[in-house]
Write a protein that holds these residues in place. Structure first.
Motif, PDB file in Angstrom:
ATOM      1  N   LYS A   1      -6.119   0.421  -7.694  1.00 51.01           N
ATOM      2  CA  LYS A   1      -7.080   1.148  -8.489  1.00 51.01           C
ATOM      3  C   LYS A   1      -7.836   2.071  -7.480  1.00 51.01           C
ATOM      4  O   LYS A   1      -7.850   1.744  -6.365  1.00 51.01           O
ATOM      5  CB  LYS A   1      -8.106   0.145  -8.827  1.00 51.01           C
ATOM      6  CG  LYS A   1      -9.152   0.611  -9.694  1.00 51.01           C
ATOM      7  CD  LYS A   1     -10.079  -0.491 -10.459  1.00 51.01           C
ATOM      8  CE  LYS A   1     -11.200   0.176 -11.365  1.00 51.01           C
ATOM      9  NZ  LYS A   1     -11.896  -0.810 -11.856  1.00 51.01           N
ATOM     10  N   ILE A   2      -7.872   2.939  -8.174  1.00 45.97           N
ATOM     11  CA  ILE A   2      -8.478   4.239  -7.403  1.00 45.97           C
ATOM     12  C   ILE A   2      -9.716   4.685  -7.789  1.00 45.97           C
ATOM     13  O   ILE A   2      -9.958   4.708  -9.115  1.00 45.97           O
ATOM     14  CB  ILE A   2      -7.631   5.515  -7.067  1.00 45.97           C
ATOM     15  CG1 ILE A   2      -8.011   6.525  -6.089  1.00 45.97           C
ATOM     16  CG2 ILE A   2      -7.348   6.031  -8.430  1.00 45.97           C
ATOM     17  CD1 ILE A   2      -7.281   7.475  -5.700  1.00 45.97           C
TER      18      ILE A   2
ATOM     19  N   THR B   1       0.845  -1.074  -0.193  1.00 45.60           N
ATOM     20  CA  THR B   1      -0.101   0.176   0.149  1.00 45.60           C
ATOM     21  C   THR B   1       0.807   1.425   0.056  1.00 45.60           C
ATOM     22  O   THR B   1       0.619   2.187  -0.722  1.00 45.60           O
ATOM     23  CB  THR B   1      -0.852   0.117   1.278  1.00 45.60           C
ATOM     24  OG1 THR B   1      -1.634  -1.235   1.260  1.00 45.60           O
ATOM     25  CG2 THR B   1      -1.706   1.269   1.187  1.00 45.60           C
ATOM     26  N   GLU B   2       1.908   1.456   0.765  1.00 45.55           N
ATOM     27  CA  GLU B   2       2.920   2.472   0.720  1.00 45.55           C
ATOM     28  C   GLU B   2       3.558   2.486  -0.586  1.00 45.55           C
ATOM     29  O   GLU B   2       3.671   3.942  -1.105  1.00 45.55           O
ATOM     30  CB  GLU B   2       3.892   2.095   1.953  1.00 45.55           C
ATOM     31  CG  GLU B   2       5.019   3.294   2.041  1.00 45.55           C
ATOM     32  CD  GLU B   2       6.059   3.034   3.021  1.00 45.55           C
ATOM     33  OE1 GLU B   2       7.200   3.635   2.826  1.00 45.55           O
ATOM     34  OE2 GLU B   2       5.619   2.186   3.902  1.00 45.55           O
ATOM     35  N   LYS B   3       3.979   1.562  -1.068  1.00 46.06           N
ATOM     36  CA  LYS B   3       4.564   1.742  -2.445  1.00 46.06           C
ATOM     37  C   LYS B   3       3.474   2.319  -3.501  1.00 46.06           C
ATOM     38  O   LYS B   3       3.606   3.059  -4.316  1.00 46.06           O
ATOM     39  CB  LYS B   3       5.193   0.307  -3.178  1.00 46.06           C
ATOM     40  CG  LYS B   3       5.846   0.412  -4.129  1.00 46.06           C
ATOM     41  CD  LYS B   3       6.272  -0.832  -4.607  1.00 46.06           C
ATOM     42  CE  LYS B   3       7.348  -0.882  -5.633  1.00 46.06           C
ATOM     43  NZ  LYS B   3       8.174  -1.995  -5.952  1.00 46.06           N
ATOM     44  N   ALA B   4       2.161   1.660  -3.527  1.00 47.13           N
ATOM     45  CA  ALA B   4       1.219   2.300  -4.219  1.00 47.13           C
ATOM     46  C   ALA B   4       0.999   3.693  -4.163  1.00 47.13           C
ATOM     47  O   ALA B   4       0.573   4.325  -5.248  1.00 47.13           O
ATOM     48  CB  ALA B   4      -0.029   1.240  -4.197  1.00 47.13           C
TER      49      ALA B   4
ATOM     50  N   SER C   1     -10.487   5.410  -0.780  1.00 48.86           N
ATOM     51  CA  SER C   1     -10.904   5.359  -2.253  1.00 48.86           C
ATOM     52  C   SER C   1     -10.371   4.335  -3.063  1.00 48.86           C
ATOM     53  O   SER C   1     -10.580   4.312  -4.279  1.00 48.86           O
ATOM     54  CB  SER C   1     -11.154   6.607  -2.876  1.00 48.86           C
ATOM     55  OG  SER C   1      -9.730   7.391  -2.715  1.00 48.86           O
ATOM     56  N   SER C   2      -9.189   3.808  -2.598  1.00 46.54           N
ATOM     57  CA  SER C   2      -8.210   2.865  -3.554  1.00 46.54           C
ATOM     58  C   SER C   2      -8.476   1.520  -2.839  1.00 46.54           C
ATOM     59  O   SER C   2      -8.704   1.188  -1.717  1.00 46.54           O
ATOM     60  CB  SER C   2      -6.926   3.567  -3.385  1.00 46.54           C
ATOM     61  OG  SER C   2      -6.563   3.585  -2.306  1.00 46.54           O
ATOM     62  N   SER C   3      -7.842   0.730  -3.536  1.00 46.10           N
ATOM     63  CA  SER C   3      -7.625  -0.870  -3.288  1.00 46.10           C
ATOM     64  C   SER C   3      -6.500  -1.246  -3.921  1.00 46.10           C
ATOM     65  O   SER C   3      -6.036  -0.845  -4.953  1.00 46.10           O
ATOM     66  CB  SER C   3      -8.739  -1.721  -3.794  1.00 46.10           C
ATOM     67  OG  SER C   3      -8.914  -1.553  -5.304  1.00 46.10           O
ATOM     68  N   VAL C   4      -5.844  -1.909  -3.367  1.00 43.31           N
ATOM     69  CA  VAL C   4      -4.550  -2.844  -3.489  1.00 43.31           C
ATOM     70  C   VAL C   4      -4.878  -4.377  -3.427  1.00 43.31           C
ATOM     71  O   VAL C   4      -5.080  -4.795  -2.390  1.00 43.31           O
ATOM     72  CB  VAL C   4      -3.362  -2.315  -2.853  1.00 43.31           C
ATOM     73  CG1 VAL C   4      -2.026  -3.227  -3.189  1.00 43.31           C
ATOM     74  CG2 VAL C   4      -3.186  -0.931  -3.041  1.00 43.31           C
ATOM     75  N   ILE C   5      -4.827  -5.031  -4.544  1.00 39.77           N
ATOM     76  CA  ILE C   5      -5.072  -6.357  -4.687  1.00 39.77           C
ATOM     77  C   ILE C   5      -4.143  -7.186  -5.234  1.00 39.77           C
ATOM     78  O   ILE C   5      -3.199  -6.747  -6.307  1.00 39.77           O
ATOM     79  CB  ILE C   5      -6.387  -6.843  -5.454  1.00 39.77           C
ATOM     80  CG1 ILE C   5      -6.180  -6.432  -7.024  1.00 39.77           C
ATOM     81  CG2 ILE C   5      -7.761  -6.213  -4.667  1.00 39.77           C
ATOM     82  CD1 ILE C   5      -7.461  -6.856  -7.521  1.00 39.77           C
ATOM     83  N   GLU C   6      -3.936  -8.353  -4.699  1.00 40.65           N
ATOM     84  CA  GLU C   6      -2.762  -9.335  -5.253  1.00 40.65           C
ATOM     85  C   GLU C   6      -3.186 -10.090  -6.352  1.00 40.65           C
ATOM     86  O   GLU C   6      -4.161 -10.728  -6.329  1.00 40.65           O
ATOM     87  CB  GLU C   6      -2.229 -10.312  -4.303  1.00 40.65           C
ATOM     88  CG  GLU C   6      -1.325 -11.230  -4.639  1.00 40.65           C
ATOM     89  CD  GLU C   6      -0.737 -12.261  -3.475  1.00 40.65           C
ATOM     90  OE1 GLU C   6      -0.208 -11.928  -2.805  1.00 40.65           O
ATOM     91  OE2 GLU C   6      -1.332 -13.479  -3.578  1.00 40.65           O
TER      92      GLU C   6
END
Length: 896
Positions: free
Chosen positions: A324-325, A297-300, A361-366
């Protein structure tokens, strides 16, 4: 730029890239080697870097050192030291080769020298003193001669760093820590305080302790440490560790990374390209912050803030993630906290609010629990096949897996998922086709290209030996890099062939010369001649470029005479254990053609080709005439290319032929003339020869496989000596009265020349070499006699004919009435031979050779009035039925 060097560089640039020189400040409209367009330009005064002007479509750039490395190899030859300038070579290397302003670093270095006793070569060096009494020196005269060793350390430097003798700036608030001294100097001359760790695994704990004490005395806050190690797995791993170590010791610490691209650049190389500006430095710090990010998440978040993209794939901990945001939701979240998306400066409170808005508002998925990375594109131009070579890395301790993906497999998420799971155990793709397309668009744009060849050995087109995990070009040895190809500057190359595996020891110090004496003891001159032929095979392409041909070697003898031991050992000299050859009788025509195409400048050994079963004529024996074109290096077989066109694939034969069997080759005269024939037996076998043979069989591969590497390195010397020697031996053999056939003379002269060349890489005695040459003269005379005689089948035919004709006073199988001619009906003769228990060769095989009869000239096949049948019809023989008066016969002249 040095005036002499500039003159040489400009001459080459104008010649190679077709620059126009009507502008006094720039060379323009050169042809770009990357895109082929005439958009290349370079500064006229100091053309260090040439660039393509198509910034959006190509943007290629080449440093002069990449284009013409030979101009930057031997500094002490080009710039000799003098009493007035004892550091002239080092000065030139640092100024011209490294791009430094040496007036600012005078006194930081000295000019030294280094001598390698193992290789017996020396070089001038640029030498720097290190803390703790240690020193480091960089080789500057053709350093590739020393293999992987490009520099030399003396003393211990662990825990320390190199810094300028003048010290670090007292007002430095930030210090960049690089691996190499030249990287540190490059940053210093760009206005950035820097020190060198000397290696990526040296944490400067002692130096930092001294620095902390010094800053405490001055009452100043500690400077920020920027760990700027080289790109690559080792540098990245230690960067993360060192940043954590430094932070625990109270230092503010971060990282910087050089940009990734088709060409790997260090800080000194970026400096030489003018890419260490303030803007560039900010970019490299951003890349470093991505490297040391604590979470996906930090990198994104960092990437989004930099690029403002709404969605993108990214790598973290060797896993593939997707960010994705929901932009509308993000704007609303920002407004709820009283912030505008387009605002300029931010406070720390604002940053916290932005982070909260992003989380909302964003998502980080594998997308995959691994990271598939496209390394380069490789193709086989003739067959129109191509692949993308990938490296799949894992978050666990498992080693990365490298394999190919086709264009079709990268175009569909389902196909990609299947291929990924088949090549990388446990790797599962859960993304969509759209996500795959986005990932591939990002990775494949302007991807590196690697030239592929479909054989092992020597490539004539590129002048390079590919020997398993090693390659040799112009005497320079390089290992396979971590992306599985060989990098020789402008040439990136690999072999696509996986059938032939060579395991060559790169350390020539482990090459044990004792095998030479064992070989001679066990096999005498025959072994030395076989070795010379094998040795010549390692230069077959170069020899055919001079003489158009290279002979075949026939090694025959009774079982147990040592043929297999000799051949297997010579394979071991090339790093191929447990190999002898293949049986052509058991192979299809297609399989034989592929075998012949798999190697270049290596032998193809055919074993047991004489074996056959008379009940099965198709498997009786191998037709040696198939190999005639291999003598000249031409294609053994042609096949159609699988496409809509009419192209054919006809790979040339790049190797040599060795035939090993019990019986002599039975073939046409054209094939027999191509052969050097050696016969082995057990007559000279004793306890000494058996011990020598046993020693050859048991010598470790590591002690003998370096032979082929030594030969590849000596390529130029060997080929030059061969060119000089072979005309002499051709003249010598031609002076022999009994040698008439030019092909036999040439074949044996070539191996005699290779015996002389063998002395360049081995320690055989001169008396042994001369004895082998004398043996070759005998072999040439024996081969001349062999081709002057009839084929053994023909000899057998005439033996039976003479037996039948001499058994009675009247003709039995000769139907001719002319005393000067012989007329034979083959079926009649076979019938008569059977009656008297005489064995004829099979007629289909016999007919192939009978027309080439030398002792009794073949005149043709025609119908004659039969003297045999006339006698039998006359009634002189009782109890016979009347026979036809005319018979179709094979006609021959009688012997004189």
């Amino acid at each position: 730029m040095n005036l002499q060097l500039r003159e040489e560089v400009v001459t080459r640039l104008l010649r190679d890239f077709e620059f126009k020189t009507n502008n006094k400040d720039f060379f323009q409209q050169g042809r770009c080697p990357s895109c082929g367009k005439k958009e290349l330009y370079a500064p006229a005064e100091s053309p260090w870097v040439v660039r393509c002007g198509r910034m959006n479509k190509c943007a290629a750039e080449y440093h002069i050192k990449e284009l013409y490395p030979e101009l930057f190899e031997s500094w002490s030859d080009r710039y000799k030291p003098t009493p007035q300038s004892p550091t002239a070579s080092a000065d030139a290397y640092l100024q011209t080769g490294r791009g430094f302003d040496i007036s600012k670093i005078k006194g930081w270095y000295t000019q030294g020298s280094y001598y390698c006793t193992d290789r017996q070569i020396g070089t001038a060096t640029v030498k720097f003193q290190l803390p703790n009494g240690a020193s480091w020196e960089r080789f500057i005269d053709k350093p590739q001669r020393f293999g992987k060793m490009k520099a030399n350390f003396a003393g211990k430097y662990k825990g320390y760093w190199w810094q300028p003798p003048t010290g670090l700036p007292e007002d430095a608030t930030e210090i960049w820590l690089t691996e190499g001294i030249f990287d540190a100097i490059a940053l210093i001359q760009s206005g950035t305080a820097s020190a060198s760790l000397m290696s990526c695994n040296n944490y400067p704990g002692l130096a930092l302790k001294e620095l902390k004490t010094e800053y405490a005395k001055l009452g100043k806050p500690l400077p920020r440490l920027v760990f700027a190690l080289d790109d690559g797995p080792a540098g990245e791993s230690f960067t993360r560790k060192f940043v954590n170590y430094a932070r625990k010791e109270g230092f503010p610490a971060t990282a910087a990374q050089p940009p990734k691209g088709k060409v790997k650049l260090d800080w000194n190389e970026l400096f030489q390209r003018g890419r260490l500006t303030d803007k560039d430095i900010k970019e490299y710090l951003y890349l470093g912050s991505l490297l040391i990010a604590k979470s996906a998440t930090e990198k994104a978040k960092l990437m989004h803030q930099k690029t403002q993209k709404k969605e993108f794939p990214f790598r973290f901990d060797n896993r593939l993630f997707w960010f994705k945001i929901d932009y509308d939701r993000y704007v609303k979240a920002m407004e709820n906290q009283g912030l505008s998306v387009d605002a300029g400066t931010r406070t720390e409170e604002d940053d916290e609010a932005i982070e909260n808005a992003l989380k909302e508002s964003s998502s980080v998925i594998e997308v995959a629990a691994c990271y598939p990375e496209a390394l380069y594109y490789q193709a086989h131009e003739v067959t129109d096949e191509s692949w993308y070579y990938f490296r799949v890395s894992f978050p666990h301790d498992g080693a990365p897996i490298k394999n190919t993906f086709s264009g079709g497999q990268l175009s569909s998420a389902s196909e990609f998922k299947k291929r990924l799971m088949s090549v990388a155990p446990g790797a599962v793709w859960t993304g969509s086709s759209g996500q795959l397309d986005r990932l591939m668009k990002q990775q494949l744009y302007d991807i590196k290209r690697v030239q592929g060849i479909d054989f092992v050995g020597y490539s004539k087109e590129y002048g390079i030996y590919i020997l398993g995990d090693l390659a040799v070009k112009d005497g320079i040895t390089k290992p396979l890099n971590d992306e599985d190809f060989f990098d020789f500057g402008k040439l990136n190359i690999k072999t696509l062939n996986k059938s032939v595996s060579l395991n060559v020891n790169p350390d020539l110090k482990e090459l044990n010369p004792e095998w030479e004496q064992h070989l001679y003891t066990a096999f005498k001159e025959s072994g030395l001649i076989s070795l010379a032929f094998w040795f010549g095979s390692l230069y077959a392409e170069q020899i055919r470029a001079v003489d158009k041909t290279y002979p075949f070697l026939e090694l025959i003898g009774e079982p147990g005479s040592g043929k297999s031991t000799l051949i297997e050992f010579m394979w071991r000299l090339c790093g191929r254990p447990d190999e002898e050859g293949f049986d052509p009788v058991k192979s299809t025509a297609a399989a034989r053609a592929r075998r012949l195409s798999q190697v270049s400048n290596l032998p193809v050994v055919l074993i047991e080709g004489d074996r056959g079963d008379s009940k099965d004529m198709k498997q009786r024996s191998f037709d040696w005439d198939e190999l005639k074109t291999a003598y000249n290096g031409r294609s053994p077989r042609s096949r159609g290319v699988k496409n809509a066109g009419n192209e054919t694939y006809e790979p040339p034969f790049r190797g040599t032929i060795i035939i090993s069997q019990n019986a002599e080759v039975q073939a046409s005269q054209a094939v027999l003339e191509r052969i050097i024939h050696i016969k082995t037996d057990r007559k000279g076998h004793n306890s000494e020869t058996r011990q020598a043979a046993r020693a050859l069989e048991t010598m470790p591969l590591e002690q003998v496989s370096g032979f082929i590497l030594k030969c590849a390195i000596a390529e130029k010397k060997v080929v030059d000596l061969y060119k000089n020697k072979v005309p002499h031996y051709e003249s010598m053999l031609a002076s022999q009265d009994d040698l008439k056939t030019h092909r036999i003379i040439k074949n044996h002269a070539q191996i005699m020349a290779m015996l002389d060349c063998l002395a360049l890489v081995t320690g055989f005695k001169n008396s042994q070499i001369e004895a082998a040459k004398e043996k070759l003269v005998e072999l040439a005379l024996q081969r001349q006699q062999a081709i002057s005689a009839d084929h053994p089948m023909v000899q057998q035919f005439w033996d039976v004919f003479d037996y039948l004709e001499e058994k009675f006073e009247w003709a039995v199988v000769d139907h001719s009435k002319d005393d000067k001619l012989i007329a034979v009906n083959l079926n009649h003769m076979e019938e008569e031979a059977g009656e008297f228990r005489q064995k004829l060769p099979p007629l289909p095989e016999l007919k192939k050779h009978l027309k080439a009869c030398k002792s009794r000239k073949f005149l043709g096949i025609k119908t004659v009035r039969s003297a045999v049948n006339e006698r039998m019809n006359s009634g002189t023989v009782s109890g016979t039925t009347r026979r036809p008066s005319s018979v179709k016969c094979w006609m021959f002249e009688k012997e004189l």
